[in-house]
Design a protein around this motif. Structure first.
Motif, PDB file in Angstrom:
ATOM      1  N   SER A  12      47.984  45.558  52.955  1.00  0.00           N
ATOM      2  CA  SER A  12      47.244  44.475  52.295  1.00  0.00           C
ATOM      3  C   SER A  12      46.263  43.788  53.244  1.00  0.00           C
ATOM      4  CB  SER A  12      48.206  43.471  51.679  1.00  0.00           C
ATOM      5  OG  SER A  12      49.029  42.894  52.658  1.00  0.00           O
ATOM      6  N   GLU A  16      42.365  43.343  52.418  1.00  0.00           N
ATOM      7  CA  GLU A  16      41.696  42.042  52.432  1.00  0.00           C
ATOM      8  C   GLU A  16      40.421  42.085  53.264  1.00  0.00           C
ATOM      9  OE1 GLU A  16      42.326  39.137  50.811  1.00  0.00           O
ATOM     10  OE2 GLU A  16      43.900  40.178  49.710  1.00  0.00           O
ATOM     11  N   LYS A  17      40.471  42.804  54.379  1.00  0.00           N
ATOM     12  CA  LYS A  17      39.282  42.944  55.231  1.00  0.00           C
ATOM     13  C   LYS A  17      38.167  43.646  54.466  1.00  0.00           C
ATOM     14  CE  LYS A  17      37.581  45.359  59.277  1.00  0.00           C
ATOM     15  NZ  LYS A  17      37.838  46.417  60.226  1.00  0.00           N
ATOM     16  N   LEU A  19      37.936  43.975  51.220  1.00  0.00           N
ATOM     17  CA  LEU A  19      37.573  43.121  50.099  1.00  0.00           C
ATOM     18  C   LEU A  19      36.529  42.093  50.525  1.00  0.00           C
ATOM     19  CD1 LEU A  19      38.156  42.313  47.137  1.00  0.00           C
ATOM     20  CD2 LEU A  19      39.952  40.839  48.025  1.00  0.00           C
ATOM     21  N   GLY A  20      36.728  41.500  51.683  1.00  0.00           N
ATOM     22  CA  GLY A  20      35.757  40.540  52.207  1.00  0.00           C
ATOM     23  C   GLY A  20      34.391  41.164  52.442  1.00  0.00           C
ATOM     24  N   THR A  32      39.077  44.280  42.984  1.00  0.00           N
ATOM     25  CA  THR A  32      40.525  44.199  43.203  1.00  0.00           C
ATOM     26  C   THR A  32      41.053  45.509  43.769  1.00  0.00           C
ATOM     27  OG1 THR A  32      41.013  44.924  40.938  1.00  0.00           O
ATOM     28  CG2 THR A  32      40.888  42.540  41.318  1.00  0.00           C
TER      29      THR A  32
END
Length: 69
Positions: A12, A16-17, A19-20, A32
């Motif tokens: 995760s 998240e990295k 996603l950013g 997502t």
């Protein structure tokens, strides 16, 4: 328009990295991850999607990414 990608992102924190990174390039998109899915799904929804650019960004972060057929 919605595009679904298969990735090899398993953690995760790494998701998240990425996603950013994607959100900074495509601020109006709904992005997502579903890391519980066997294909480690990346789902992107937005107008004027450019799947090849999305895949390039994920690949540039060191991960596999291809459109799920």
């Amino acid at each position: 328009m919605i595009e679904v990608f298969k990735t090899n992102i398993e953690e995760s924190a790494k998701a998240e990295k990425v996603l950013g990174m994607l959100q900074s390039h495509f601020p109006g998109y709904n992005i997502t991850f579903d890391l519980e899915d066997c294909d480690r799904i990346l789902r992107v929804e937005g107008k004027g999607l450019k799947p090849e650019i999305i895949a390039e960004i994920v690949i540039s972060a060191g991960f596999d990414c291809r459109i799920l057929e």
